[in-house]
Motif scaffolding. Structure first.
Motif, short mmCIF file in Angstrom:
data_model
loop_
_atom_site.label_atom_id
_atom_site.label_comp_id
_atom_site.label_asym_id
_atom_site.label_seq_id
_atom_site.Cartn_x
_atom_site.Cartn_y
_atom_site.Cartn_z
N ILE A 647 0.86 -1.19 0.00
CA ILE A 647 0.00 0.00 0.00
C ILE A 647 0.89 1.24 0.00
O ILE A 647 0.66 2.19 -0.74
CB ILE A 647 -0.93 0.01 1.23
N ASP A 648 1.91 1.22 0.85
CA ASP A 648 2.95 2.26 0.89
C ASP A 648 4.20 1.61 1.45
O ASP A 648 4.30 0.38 1.49
CB ASP A 648 2.49 3.47 1.70
N ASP A 649 5.16 2.40 1.91
CA ASP A 649 6.43 1.82 2.36
C ASP A 649 6.31 1.00 3.63
O ASP A 649 7.20 0.20 3.94
CB ASP A 649 7.45 2.94 2.59
N HIS A 650 5.23 1.18 4.37
CA HIS A 650 5.10 0.48 5.65
C HIS A 650 3.88 -0.43 5.73
O HIS A 650 3.82 -1.30 6.61
CB HIS A 650 5.03 1.49 6.80
N ASN A 651 2.91 -0.25 4.86
CA ASN A 651 1.65 -0.97 4.96
C ASN A 651 1.45 -1.88 3.74
O ASN A 651 1.73 -1.48 2.61
CB ASN A 651 0.49 0.01 5.07
N PHE A 652 0.91 -3.07 4.03
CA PHE A 652 0.78 -4.09 3.00
C PHE A 652 -0.58 -4.79 3.13
O PHE A 652 -1.22 -4.76 4.19
CB PHE A 652 1.91 -5.12 3.13
N VAL A 653 -0.98 -5.40 2.05
CA VAL A 653 -2.22 -6.17 2.06
C VAL A 653 -1.93 -7.57 1.55
O VAL A 653 -1.11 -7.75 0.63
CB VAL A 653 -3.32 -5.49 1.21
N VAL A 654 -2.57 -8.57 2.17
CA VAL A 654 -2.43 -9.95 1.75
C VAL A 654 -3.80 -10.52 1.46
O VAL A 654 -4.82 -10.04 1.95
CB VAL A 654 -1.74 -10.83 2.82
N ILE A 655 -3.80 -11.56 0.63
CA ILE A 655 -4.99 -12.40 0.50
C ILE A 655 -4.78 -13.59 1.44
O ILE A 655 -3.79 -14.29 1.34
CB ILE A 655 -5.19 -12.91 -0.94
N ARG A 669 -10.33 -13.49 2.23
CA ARG A 669 -10.31 -12.12 2.74
C ARG A 669 -9.04 -11.37 2.36
O ARG A 669 -7.99 -11.98 2.14
CB ARG A 669 -10.43 -12.12 4.28
N LEU A 670 -9.17 -10.05 2.34
CA LEU A 670 -8.02 -9.17 2.27
C LEU A 670 -7.73 -8.67 3.68
O LEU A 670 -8.63 -8.17 4.37
CB LEU A 670 -8.29 -7.98 1.36
N TYR A 671 -6.48 -8.83 4.13
CA TYR A 671 -6.04 -8.31 5.42
C TYR A 671 -4.92 -7.30 5.20
O TYR A 671 -4.11 -7.43 4.28
CB TYR A 671 -5.51 -9.43 6.31
N ARG A 672 -4.88 -6.34 6.08
CA ARG A 672 -3.85 -5.30 6.04
C ARG A 672 -2.94 -5.46 7.26
O ARG A 672 -3.39 -5.79 8.35
CB ARG A 672 -4.51 -3.94 6.05
N PHE A 673 -1.64 -5.22 7.06
CA PHE A 673 -0.72 -5.21 8.21
C PHE A 673 0.36 -4.16 7.96
O PHE A 673 0.61 -3.74 6.83
CB PHE A 673 -0.11 -6.59 8.46
N SER A 691 0.55 -7.36 13.25
CA SER A 691 -0.87 -7.30 13.59
C SER A 691 -1.66 -7.07 12.32
O SER A 691 -1.25 -6.26 11.47
CB SER A 691 -1.13 -6.16 14.59
N LYS A 692 -2.77 -7.74 12.19
CA LYS A 692 -3.55 -7.66 10.94
C LYS A 692 -4.93 -7.10 11.21
O LYS A 692 -5.49 -7.23 12.31
CB LYS A 692 -3.64 -9.01 10.27
N THR A 693 -5.50 -6.51 10.13
CA THR A 693 -6.84 -5.94 10.19
C THR A 693 -7.59 -6.34 8.93
O THR A 693 -7.06 -6.24 7.82
CB THR A 693 -6.79 -4.40 10.27
N VAL A 694 -8.84 -6.78 9.10
CA VAL A 694 -9.64 -7.13 7.93
C VAL A 694 -9.93 -5.88 7.12
O VAL A 694 -10.37 -4.86 7.65
CB VAL A 694 -10.97 -7.79 8.35
N VAL A 695 -9.67 -5.98 5.83
CA VAL A 695 -9.97 -4.88 4.92
C VAL A 695 -11.23 -5.16 4.12
O VAL A 695 -12.09 -4.30 3.95
CB VAL A 695 -8.78 -4.65 3.96
N HIS A 696 -11.35 -6.42 3.63
CA HIS A 696 -12.48 -6.73 2.74
C HIS A 696 -12.73 -8.23 2.74
O HIS A 696 -11.77 -9.03 2.61
CB HIS A 696 -12.18 -6.25 1.33
N ASP A 697 -14.00 -8.62 2.89
CA ASP A 697 -14.40 -10.01 2.76
C ASP A 697 -14.74 -10.27 1.30
O ASP A 697 -15.66 -9.64 0.75
CB ASP A 697 -15.61 -10.29 3.66
#
Length: 750
Positions: A647-655, A669-673, A691-697
């Motif tokens: 997403i940027d230099d520090h934030n990423f998204v995974v499936i 799901r898409l999770y952000r960390f 630490s992860k956060t749900v972004v999108h189901d």
């Protein structure tokens, strides 16, 4: 054999009746074009898994099938033949978007086809004790109550019945008695007795009193004339039955009123150009096949004048010559090929990623089913590809070439196509079923009325023929918001990068394929992720198999030339399993460039439900690691990562996903960390846990098109404008429907 006086009568009768119908159809077509400039399309609204119709005491993993289907007069109940279970299944489709299991009829044999005439359900039942002593009946059920059929009669067919057709006026039923050959006897060559024939049933009065006549089909085909194997039958409004003799490569027309053959002709052969004939793990439509027998399977009438055949092919002669021309043909009733699809249908399937490369040396996409229907103010032709797992829909007019209207995705092995114009519905029954492999036999329902075709969601350029499939990783271009890049996995040899152009409306278009090369030769990686560097070159990851194929981080030039292959440290390699590299992302440039790599599942020694995120520093070749905490898998499933995007230099998204499909799928799901403040540890150290956060189901998106929920959500791309795209991997149409979802999720990140 020739019938000059009958041909004259045929010409006069059909010309007078059908020319009016043809002219009327053409007029309607022209009026529709002048008044309705916008097209109307079919869209899938539901998919019914056949196993849901098993009895409560049966195992839900038992093999089932849906082959041929029919509908009640009101179009609210679908009946389908389930050969493995020896029964006819029933589905209540009063609400086509929410089909309901309605039970089944047990039979004393194998159902081969099913049809409805008035208030009667007709079932062809094969009771043969052997190939040489075939037998069967036509079972008749009263369906005054469509959901509670009542048996009323069995009509002896004298042999093994196959397809059934009902005349449009309801006066006749026609049943082809195939008496199929034993493919294990004499190398499956014909002739093999007894010969097949056609049964005509006059459906007047009580079924027990219906008159049954027999029409012999011997003596006509050039191939094994004493052993016709009729495969399919269709009836025009003039009560003329068109019968296909697939192995004999022949067509016969029968006047049902008089019970006699009025014309017959060879289905002939065709030259195919630009097809793939080699199973070499690369789709290469570069070969030509000359003089290939058509060998039609199913047959349909178009405007009661033209005969349409789906040319699947099912026979290899003593010289090893195989039939099946990978397309469809429209014949006049006198045997003239009015239109031949040639390679065009297969090319269309290549463009949407539905070409089965593993069938290249056989019959390609294998068009098997064909039917027609009138919807709105237009006539449509439907051609189902058994191996391509989709139905091609053509808009047709009396004296114009068929025009591809859209392609409808199905599940595996579409066998039957049922049109229900009175309810604006099309029903496709698919027979392939394997609970162990996660896919099931289904009945899919499509509704006419959509303002746009919602499939395909991604395809290759209509002006080119760029083969593609099995997309497993994706990234957006650094500078152009409408350009993405995608890679296929190891299902195909000769790894490549696809350049994809997206638009606000319509499917994404694959515009270019960059074939990777190393030292001048092509390479075969198991590509699972792609990231673009600041200078336009790429980082790719290739997943290892736990043995001979290593997990590699690969640097390539913008043109696909491999510049460097990077291995993991030896101590990490010792802990590998088959589920390795699955995604890659890059941040920064020069001395500040960092490459992050997602591992799919836990390796040896990793804590339960924790997978590695590798962090590679190109400036000093140093690897460090973080842990990502996975959700807990449901019983008989596993959960892992299948993509990593910056997403940027520090934030990423995974499936993060499970390995389940259909109604078993629970987690997509898409999770952000964030890695801000975390220092990756070297092997042997204590890996920080993100630490992860749900972004999108993603499950609602996967269910939104009414299809079978796909397993492998594999690729994510975030454009410079923040638009998010997600793509699924169709496994190269191998034990997979071949459907690819390319989902535009909008802006999910600030």
């Amino acid at each position: 054999m020739q019938f000059p006086f009958i041909k004259s009568a045929l010409a006069l009768a059909i010309a007078v009746t059908a020319t009016g119908a043809v002219a009327s159809s053409l007029d309607k077509h022209d009026r529709a074009k002048s008044v309705h400039k916008k097209e109307t399309y079919f869209e899938r609204v539901s998919t019914f898994p056949v196993y849901q119709n098993l009895a409560p005491d049966e195992n839900t993993t038992d093999a089932t099938a849906a082959e041929i289907s029919a509908a009640s007069q009101d179009g609210k109940v679908v009946y389908y033949s389930n050969s493995p279970r020896g029964r006819i299944g029933m589905i209540d489709i009063a609400d086509p978007a929410a089909p309901v299991a309605a039970g089944f009829l047990p039979l004393a044999g194998e159902p081969t086809s099913v049809a409805v005439t008035g208030d009667y359900l007709l079932v062809a039942v094969n009771t043969s004790s052997s190939y040489t002593t075939p037998g069967g009946v036509l079972s008749v059920y009263s369906i005054d109550n469509p959901l509670q059929p009542q048996w009323v009669a069995d009509l002896d067919m004298g042999g093994q019945p196959d397809a059934i057709a009902i005349s449009p006026d309801g006066r006749y039923a026609a049943v082809v008695i195939e008496n199929e050959r034993d493919e294990d006897f004499d190398d499956g060559l014909i002739p093999q007795q007894p010969a097949g024939y056609l049964k005509i049933i006059t459906t007047k009065g009580k079924p027990s009193k219906w008159k049954v006549r027999q029409v012999e089909l011997t003596g006509y085909a050039e191939i094994a004339p004493d052993d016709p194997e009729p495969e399919y039958v269709a009836i025009s409004r003039l009560n003329i039955a068109a019968v296909s003799l697939q192995e004999n490569n022949h067509l016969i027309l029968v006047d049902l009123r008089r019970g006699m053959v009025i014309n017959e002709f060879s289905a002939g052969s065709v030259d195919l150009f630009g097809v793939d004939t080699q199973e070499n793990d690369v789709i290469e439509p570069l070969d030509n096949i000359l003089n290939r027998r058509r060998e039609p399977d199913s047959v349909a009438w178009l405007n009661d004048w033209w005969v349409v055949t789906a040319n699947e092919g099912d026979y290899e002669d003593a010289d090893g010559v195989e039939g099946g021309s990978r397309g469809f043909t429209i014949f006049s009733p006198f045997g003239h090929a009015r239109y031949e699809s040639g390679s065009s249908m297969e090319h269309d399937f290549i463009r949407i990623g539905h070409y089965p490369e593993s069938r290249s040396e056989n019959k390609g996409i294998e068009p098997e089913s064909v039917t027609t229907g009138h919807y709105g103010k237009a006539d449509y032709l439907f051609v189902g590809a058994e191996r391509g797992n989709a139905v091609a829909v053509y808009k047709v007019a009396a004296f114009a070439k068929p025009k591809l209207h859209q392609i409808l995705p199905s599940t595996i092995g579409p066998e039957g196509i049922l049109t229900i114009p009175s309810r604006n519905l099309v029903v496709v029954s698919s027979e392939e079923d394997s609970a162990d492999d996660g896919f099931r036999s289904t009945v899919s329902i499509y509704q006419y009325g959509a303002k746009a075709a919602n499939y395909p969601e991604i395809m290759s350029d209509p002006k080119q023929l760029i083969p593609w499939s099995a997309l497993s990783g994706m990234v957006a271009d650094n500078h152009r918001a409408n350009i993405l890049y995608a890679v296929p996995d190891s299902y195909y040899a000769q790894s490549r990068i696809f350049k994809v152009k997206v638009a606000k409306n319509g499917p994404a278009i694959i515009k270019e394929a960059l074939v990777l090369s190393k030292d001048g030769d092509t390479v075969d990686y198991d590509l699972e992720g792609i990231a673009q560097r600041s200078d336009g070159s790429f980082w790719l990851v290739s997943e290892g198999n736990g043995g001979s194929r290593p997990n590699l981080l690969i640097k390539t030039a913008a043109d696909g030339t491999v510049m460097e292959e990077i291995n993991l440290p030896d101590g990490v390699i010792d802990k590998q399993i088959s589920n390795g590299f699955e995604g890659v992302a890059v941040t920064g440039s020069g001395e500040n460039e960092r490459v992050l790599v997602a591992f799919q599942r836990e390796w040896k020694g990793d804590p339960e439900n924790h997978v590695r995120i590798g962090v590679y520093n190109p400036s000093n070749n140093h690897w460090g690691f973080l842990y990502y905490p996975l959700d807990v898998a449901q019983e008989d499933a596993w959960v892992g990562l299948s993509e990593l995007s910056a997403i940027d230099d520090h934030n990423f998204v995974v499936i993060e996903r499970d390995n389940q499909q259909g109604d078993k799928a629970q987690l997509k799901r898409l999770y952000r960390f964030s890695i801000d403040g975390l220092t990756p540890a070297a092997e042997g150290g204590n890996f920080p846990v993100v630490s992860k956060t749900v972004v999108h189901d993603l499950l609602p998106d996967l269910k939104a098109t009414g299809g079978w929920v796909l397993d492998k959500v594999e690729g994510t791309a975030i454009t410079k404008k923040g638009e998010v795209y997600v793509v699924t991997d169709n496994d190269g149409v191998d034990d997979s429907s071949g459907e690819t979802r390319f989902m535009h999720l909008g802006k999910l990140f600030r």
